[in-house]
Design a protein around this motif. Structure first.
Motif, PDB file in Angstrom:
ATOM      1  N   ALA A 240       1.907  11.153   0.616  1.00  0.00           N
ATOM      2  CA  ALA A 240       1.849   9.723   0.900  1.00  0.00           C
ATOM      3  C   ALA A 240       0.493   9.370   1.491  1.00  0.00           C
ATOM      4  O   ALA A 240      -0.191  10.215   2.079  1.00  0.00           O
ATOM      5  CB  ALA A 240       2.967   9.315   1.856  1.00  0.00           C
ATOM      6  N   ASP A 242      -1.048   6.511   4.099  1.00  0.00           N
ATOM      7  CA  ASP A 242      -0.756   5.456   5.071  1.00  0.00           C
ATOM      8  C   ASP A 242      -2.043   4.698   5.382  1.00  0.00           C
ATOM      9  O   ASP A 242      -3.074   5.307   5.680  1.00  0.00           O
ATOM     10  CB  ASP A 242      -0.200   6.041   6.363  1.00  0.00           C
ATOM     11  CG  ASP A 242       1.303   6.174   6.342  1.00  0.00           C
ATOM     12  OD1 ASP A 242       1.981   5.143   6.461  1.00  0.00           O
ATOM     13  OD2 ASP A 242       1.796   7.309   6.183  1.00  0.00           O
ATOM     14  N   GLU A 749      10.794  -1.936   1.179  1.00  0.00           N
ATOM     15  CA  GLU A 749      10.248  -1.099   0.113  1.00  0.00           C
ATOM     16  C   GLU A 749       9.947  -1.983  -1.095  1.00  0.00           C
ATOM     17  O   GLU A 749      10.861  -2.501  -1.740  1.00  0.00           O
ATOM     18  CB  GLU A 749      11.236  -0.005  -0.271  1.00  0.00           C
ATOM     19  CG  GLU A 749      11.598   0.920   0.889  1.00  0.00           C
ATOM     20  CD  GLU A 749      12.700   1.899   0.521  1.00  0.00           C
ATOM     21  OE1 GLU A 749      13.115   1.912  -0.662  1.00  0.00           O
ATOM     22  OE2 GLU A 749      13.162   2.642   1.410  1.00  0.00           O
ATOM     23  N   GLN A 755       5.404   1.999  -9.053  1.00  0.00           N
ATOM     24  CA  GLN A 755       4.950   2.485  -7.753  1.00  0.00           C
ATOM     25  C   GLN A 755       5.699   1.788  -6.626  1.00  0.00           C
ATOM     26  O   GLN A 755       5.831   0.568  -6.613  1.00  0.00           O
ATOM     27  CB  GLN A 755       3.453   2.253  -7.576  1.00  0.00           C
ATOM     28  CG  GLN A 755       2.898   2.723  -6.240  1.00  0.00           C
ATOM     29  CD  GLN A 755       3.046   4.213  -6.035  1.00  0.00           C
ATOM     30  OE1 GLN A 755       2.574   5.007  -6.842  1.00  0.00           O
ATOM     31  NE2 GLN A 755       3.713   4.599  -4.958  1.00  0.00           N
ATOM     32  N   LYS A 756       6.193   2.564  -5.672  1.00  0.00           N
ATOM     33  CA  LYS A 756       6.891   2.017  -4.518  1.00  0.00           C
ATOM     34  C   LYS A 756       5.946   1.983  -3.320  1.00  0.00           C
ATOM     35  O   LYS A 756       5.191   2.923  -3.078  1.00  0.00           O
ATOM     36  CB  LYS A 756       8.119   2.858  -4.179  1.00  0.00           C
ATOM     37  CG  LYS A 756       8.927   2.311  -3.002  1.00  0.00           C
ATOM     38  CD  LYS A 756      10.178   3.126  -2.742  1.00  0.00           C
ATOM     39  CE  LYS A 756       9.853   4.460  -2.111  1.00  0.00           C
ATOM     40  NZ  LYS A 756      11.059   5.185  -1.665  1.00  0.00           N
ATOM     41  N   LEU A 757       5.980   0.870  -2.569  1.00  0.00           N
ATOM     42  CA  LEU A 757       5.198   0.729  -1.345  1.00  0.00           C
ATOM     43  C   LEU A 757       6.152   0.441  -0.191  1.00  0.00           C
ATOM     44  O   LEU A 757       7.050  -0.396  -0.321  1.00  0.00           O
ATOM     45  CB  LEU A 757       4.194  -0.423  -1.448  1.00  0.00           C
ATOM     46  CG  LEU A 757       3.194  -0.428  -2.597  1.00  0.00           C
ATOM     47  CD1 LEU A 757       2.346  -1.690  -2.524  1.00  0.00           C
ATOM     48  CD2 LEU A 757       2.318   0.801  -2.550  1.00  0.00           C
ATOM     49  N   ILE A 794       0.929   0.137   5.546  1.00  0.00           N
ATOM     50  CA  ILE A 794       1.324   0.299   4.141  1.00  0.00           C
ATOM     51  C   ILE A 794       1.428   1.788   3.859  1.00  0.00           C
ATOM     52  O   ILE A 794       0.461   2.542   4.045  1.00  0.00           O
ATOM     53  CB  ILE A 794       0.306  -0.350   3.187  1.00  0.00           C
ATOM     54  CG1 ILE A 794       0.158  -1.832   3.494  1.00  0.00           C
ATOM     55  CG2 ILE A 794       0.728  -0.139   1.738  1.00  0.00           C
ATOM     56  CD1 ILE A 794      -0.935  -2.515   2.692  1.00  0.00           C
ATOM     57  N   ASN A 795       2.588   2.215   3.422  1.00  0.00           N
ATOM     58  CA  ASN A 795       2.833   3.608   3.068  1.00  0.00           C
ATOM     59  C   ASN A 795       3.033   3.699   1.557  1.00  0.00           C
ATOM     60  O   ASN A 795       3.909   3.042   1.002  1.00  0.00           O
ATOM     61  CB  ASN A 795       4.060   4.140   3.810  1.00  0.00           C
ATOM     62  CG  ASN A 795       4.444   5.550   3.381  1.00  0.00           C
ATOM     63  OD1 ASN A 795       5.244   5.738   2.477  1.00  0.00           O
ATOM     64  ND2 ASN A 795       3.868   6.539   4.047  1.00  0.00           N
ATOM     65  N   ILE A 796       2.171   4.496   0.898  1.00  0.00           N
ATOM     66  CA  ILE A 796       2.220   4.646  -0.558  1.00  0.00           C
ATOM     67  C   ILE A 796       2.619   6.078  -0.876  1.00  0.00           C
ATOM     68  O   ILE A 796       1.793   7.000  -0.829  1.00  0.00           O
ATOM     69  CB  ILE A 796       0.856   4.326  -1.189  1.00  0.00           C
ATOM     70  CG1 ILE A 796       0.333   2.974  -0.689  1.00  0.00           C
ATOM     71  CG2 ILE A 796       0.944   4.345  -2.709  1.00  0.00           C
ATOM     72  CD1 ILE A 796      -1.085   2.677  -1.111  1.00  0.00           C
TER      73      ILE A 796
END
Length: 804
Positions: A240, A242, A749, A755-757, A794-796
């Motif tokens: 991930a 961040d 989410e 793509q989920k953020l 923001i977490n990718i």
């Protein structure tokens, strides 16, 4: 280090037989009572600490098992845990059905049924949070992120340095544990925070109350236990990114994590970079004793900083053994508020400091914390052995411009082995070892035992002095028994013995001072600290009882705790520049002894949950800094002298919470805490204790849905925090007025195509309220808390679809 590596190799050889595998498989499907498959349920074999996650069809497979009977536990958010026993081999898959769980305030904190069970089993007050909670409540430091929890507060200096306070106790009365090893730094320093990267923490357990039985001396006030023990999925590569930002101090940070695993080998890597400027306060000046210091554009000058962190872990996991290495390096540089660090407020060069809000001028500190840990767990049919080995080095330096004080020479001599601008330097090496053995004597009785040891050595340097160099050895052992009287009743009892020895080195000033006030005084190098060699030992004990009838939970615990005096309390003799005080130790101090009674009662139904956790605490000899009427004459500033002393203290208080589900998507909560302290003996008899947090409460309204458009699990949370005035003070503290603050959080989410953020947005101090925190060191010089602050995280996440 060589000894540690040799020991680990011997352990691997000794238990090599544990790597054998068989071919039996446990297959099954998990559904709810309506026969709907549950994706993401955790299925765990208790005897082996081995498990699997159900797929989109609710199915799971656990392979590599032997023939026999196994106890399995199945958990899923929002559902009751299911514990049952299965036998292998079998020709048909098992089917398991979970029932919805009653509502619980704990679900606001951590999305895991483990928390509910842990609270029921632990007779002391406990809070559990995970990484999602930390990101939704991101503060200026890890401890600030936990401040919303009942019974938890912080002692702050600036925007990046915070110390944990549990029920009004802090510093060396609260143990911080990371990956099973006690975190050791310069805990005595108010300006010294925790060198722990909150982006690298999976979950945190906070034990409120005396925990010396399991954690030894210093846990007299409680424990903050941080873990990074999440295992990657088999044959996977994921991670991930961040990205964080804060408006108040122009903070920008990023953290990248990568993790992967083959069948039995796994590794994780996390790298973090943070940079921030001076923070803003909602005022244009602060009153520093008798002088009003103007602030440029509301900036608290020279409070900028940066941080670079690196974490690596790797290890192996088999059916009956798991061994993991943790390596971390946390490096930071942060400025001290220029008007409040040993400088006359009038003499600060504001043109230099106000030129940029992001530069770091004198005075500042640089801190590096390096850590290596190995944790090995070995399972047998009815037992578990845990071995933890650790090494840490904490290197801290304080820098400020050389200024003559007292009898210091006007021109710094070039014959000394340190830079003239090096105010203080500390290098602390710590070696730690823990061995714990857990034995399931019967279906209802478990016996735990362990032994721990620690050696630490702290060296000093620089032109200033406050504590001497020292070495310390601690060793302790415990035994704890748990017995299930019935399915709803548990009893536990334990005892512990600790022994420690502290040796401090003598210290003489590097410049001469007159011995008396004669016309031609004889000069000499004054001795600031003498050699001390003291030993301390004590027995501690604990008795606890839990009763869980249906929707109710009752708990009671009574125990004795113990804490050794620290070198600063025994041998300090110098200026604390952050509170303009001269602090003197007392080599004759006795160890602290505390007795505490903890009670707890909670109720939980599908719509409503409530609980209270009162406590009563008695110290036979509480150690604290006592202000005197004397003032320092040798070092030029006339600072008031504080001497470490001890007195009898009575403390009581508690936390409460209630939580009501107004609608399926709307929840109303109330969280509060109250603490009262009173000295029963000594010069300050009748007074409270320094830095006692005032009563406070949070009214929370939270909106939750499963899905809104492209957003899964969206939430909107509003906190209205009410803090009472703190009128119970001990000089030189001043009364702090009460205040109200509004904080808002929103997130969820977000699905952007494939793509989920994970998005989290906070607004702290929404109304830009000017208020003072009674437990902040800056309170003494009338510095208010930071103004309005927008925080975005923001977490990718990413995951490789290829099999490793």
């Amino acid at each position: 280090m060589k000894k540690n590596l040799i020991l680990m190799l011997a352990l691997f050889l000794m238990f090599g037989y544990a790597f054998s595998q068989t071919n039996e498989e446990l297959k099954g499907i998990v559904t709810n009572t309506e026969n709907i498959s549950l994706k993401g349920a955790l299925v765990k074999i208790n005897e082996l600490n081995k498990g699997a996650i159900t797929d989109v069809h609710g199915e799971f497979i656990i392979s590599g098992l032997q023939k026999g009977s196994y106890e399995i536990n199945i958990s899923f958010l929002g559902y009751e845990n299911l514990t049952t026993r299965v036998s292998l081999p079998t020709t048909t898959p098992f089917r398991f059905s979970l029932s919805k769980t009653p509502i619980s305030l704990q679900e606001v904190v951590i999305t895991d049924n483990y928390a509910t069970n842990r609270k029921k089993d632990e007779p002391l007050g406990i809070e559990i949070v995970n990484e999602d909670y930390l990101k939704q409540n991101l503060g200026g430091s890890l401890m600030k992120s936990l401040e919303r929890l009942p019974g938890i507060s912080t002692i702050d200096i600036g925007s990046g340095q915070s110390k944990p306070v549990i029920r009004g106790l802090s510093f060396n009365r609260v143990v911080v544990v990371e990956n099973n090893i006690k975190h050791e730094a310069q805990q005595w320093g108010a300006d010294h925070g925790l060198e722990i990267d909150q982006y690298a923490v999976d979950n945190i357990e906070i034990i409120k109350g005396p925990a010396s039985l399991m954690y030894g001396s210093d846990a007299i006030g409680g424990v903050i236990d941080m873990k990074n023990n999440k295992l990657p999925e088999k044959n996977s590569l994921s991670g991930a990114v961040d990205i964080s930002g804060k408006t108040n101090n122009d903070f920008i940070g990023t953290s990248v994590s990568v993790e992967g695993r083959k069948e039995w080998f796994f590794a994780t890597l996390t790298a973090t970079l943070l940079d921030y400027g001076d923070f803003r306060v909602p005022t244009d000046s602060v009153d520093i004793y008798n002088y009003r210091a103007a602030l440029h554009d509301n900036y608290l000058r020279n409070t900028a900083g940066n941080e670079q962190n690196l974490h690596l872990s790797f290890g192996l996991v088999k059916d009956k053994i798991q061994s993991r290495f943790y390596l971390s390096n946390v490096n930071s540089k942060s400025g001290f508020f220029a008007n409040a660090h040993g400088l006359e407020p009038r003499n600060v060069d504001t043109d230099v400091h106000d030129r940029s809000s992001r530069d770091i001028q004198y005075p500042f500190q640089e801190v590096n914390h390096f850590k290596v840990i190995n944790s090995t767990t070995i399972w047998q049919e009815k037992s578990r052995l845990e071995i933890d080995l650790g090494y840490q080095r904490n290197h801290r330096e304080e820098w400020s411009q050389y200024v003559q004080h007292g009898y210091m020479p006007a021109v710094f001599p070039d014959t000394l082995d340190f830079d003239m601008d090096l105010e203080r330097k500390f290098i602390k090496d710590i070696y730690s070892a823990n061995v714990k053995f857990f034995y399931q004597a019967s279906d209802k009785t478990q016996v735990n035992s362990g032994i721990s040891g620690e050696y630490k050595e702290n060296q000093i340097n620089g032109r200033g002095f406050i504590i001497p160099a020292y070495s310390q050895v601690n060793i302790g052992g415990f035994v704890l028994g748990r017995h299930e009287l019935s399915p709803s009743k548990q009893f536990q009892a334990g005892m512990r013995y600790d022994h420690g020895r502290i040796k401090t080195s003598s210290y003489f000033d590097w410049f001469p001072s007159p011995l008396d006030d004669a016309v031609d005084p004889e000069t000499n190098f004054l001795q600031r600290a003498a050699s001390i060699n003291r030993s301390f030992s004590n027995f501690t004990w604990s008795l606890g009882y839990n009763y869980n009838p249906g929707k109710w939970n009752y708990k009671v615990n009574i125990g004795k705790s113990f804490r050794m005096p620290i070198p600063k309390e025994l041998a300090a003799n110098g200026v604390n520049y952050h509170r303009f005080s001269y602090e003197v130790g007392n080599p004759d101090l006795s160890p602290e002894i505390a007795y505490q009674l903890d009670l707890g009662i909670t109720f939980g139904s599908e719509k409503f949950a409530a609980g209270a956790s009162p406590f009563l605490n008695y110290f036979s000899n509480y150690i604290y800094l006592n202000p005197t009427s004397s003032h320092d004459r040798l070092y030029g500033n006339g600072n008031q002298i504080f001497i470490y002393t001890e007195s009898q203290v009575l403390r009581y208080g508690g936390e409460f919470h209630s939580h009501y589900e107004l609608l399926d998507w709307l929840q109303l909560g109330l969280i509060g805490e109250y603490i009262y302290s009173r000295q029963l003996s000594g010069e300050k008899e009748g007074y409270t204790l320094p830095f006692s947090p005032p009563a406070s409460a949070i009214i929370n309204l939270k909106y939750n849905e499963k899905t809104v458009g492209r957003i899964d699990n969206p939430y909107l949370s509003v906190d209205y925090k009410i803090t009472a005035a703190q009128n119970n003070i001990v000089p030189p503290e001043v009364i702090t007025k009460g205040y109200q603050v509004v904080n808002v959080g929103i997130g969820g989410e977000v699905n952007l195509y494939k793509q989920k953020l994970n998005l989290s947005i906070q607004v702290q101090n929404l109304l830009n309220k000017k208020y003072f925190n009674h437990t902040s060191y800056y309170r003494l010089i009338n510095v208010p808390e930071p103004g309005r602050n927008f925080i975005v995280n923001i977490n990718i996440p990413f995951h490789s679809s290829k099999t490793l």
